[in-house]
Design an enzyme around this catalytic site. Sequence first.
Site, PDB file in Angstrom:
ATOM      1  CG  HIS A  80      -0.194  -0.493   0.514  1.00  0.00           C
ATOM      2  ND1 HIS A  80      -0.073  -1.310  -0.651  1.00  0.00           N
ATOM      3  CD2 HIS A  80      -0.950   0.674   0.495  1.00  0.00           C
ATOM      4  CE1 HIS A  80      -1.166  -0.952  -1.524  1.00  0.00           C
ATOM      5  NE2 HIS A  80      -2.007   0.288  -0.925  1.00  0.00           N
ATOM      6  CG  ASP A 130       2.632  -3.811  -1.102  1.00  0.00           C
ATOM      7  OD1 ASP A 130       2.678  -3.714   0.178  1.00  0.00           O
ATOM      8  OD2 ASP A 130       2.029  -2.840  -2.007  1.00  0.00           O
ATOM      9  CB  SER A 224      -4.762  -1.446  -1.878  1.00  0.00           C
ATOM     10  OG  SER A 224      -3.364  -0.444  -2.332  1.00  0.00           O
TER      11      SER A 224
END
Length: 275
Positions: A80, A130, A224
């Site tokens: 992402h 992801d 992230s």
Amino acid sequence: MIGKSNSSSKYDRPNCNVTGAGYFPVTEEDLNPDRIVGGMYARRNQFPFMAVVHRLLGRGMISQCGGTIISHRWVLTAGHCVADQPRQFLVVFGDIDKSRVGYNFYQGPGTSMMTDSGFLHPHFSPTINDVGLLYMPRDIPFGEAIQPIHLAGKDDTYESFNGRMGTVIGWGKDRSKSTGTRRLKYATIPIISNSKCSMTWGITSNKHICTAAGYKKDACQGDSGGPLIVLEDGVPVQIGIVSYGDASCPSSKPGVFSRVTGYIDWIQEATGIRF
């Protein structure tokens, strides 16, 4: 977020060999969970595999992520972090202080590069697959402050890591309402079984790995793409990539990471590296 890669995901980059791996000034004492309450600030050169990953959105706006160096040309991050347009990134190596990172420039002791080569797992969605990669336009200069991380490989495919202590590292928020920390932080948290994690999140056993809730420390927004690591014979090994979790930080829910061994085949195919 988009769920498929575009034409930039063709694997037409030259093969890269991992060299210089193995020097990490990290000890068991450094990662002692009894010394960490909500995370600790990293020392310079403590985690030389870390990379700042800023996606440039225009008008001075960025999307903030982390990443890890896996070879002279490749950085591993979350899907992402590279899924959306524009795919233009400022990537910084060899620094723990983001106060020296501007919108599209860097003025510090490390090294920075701009790249538009973002590679997304072809079956990406926000909660599965992801995983993403960034290809650098020139070699990352390895040295004391800049080194690649060891990735968990095929020999670890059936290793659950349940009950082990994992360390998550990043520049993300250190509380829910903050804007993120300028200095690199890390926290050590117990790894839990996927069956326990599934009570909160719908996870896939060979695609995810989770850390325990209730320890007042976890990953948060901006972390992230950063790593979850364990020590193997004193060497940090990346077993996870920060993927998702509860918006509250610290959270009462487990943190979820993309399990490196679940994607090692794709990483090898995309980069040409053999782990």
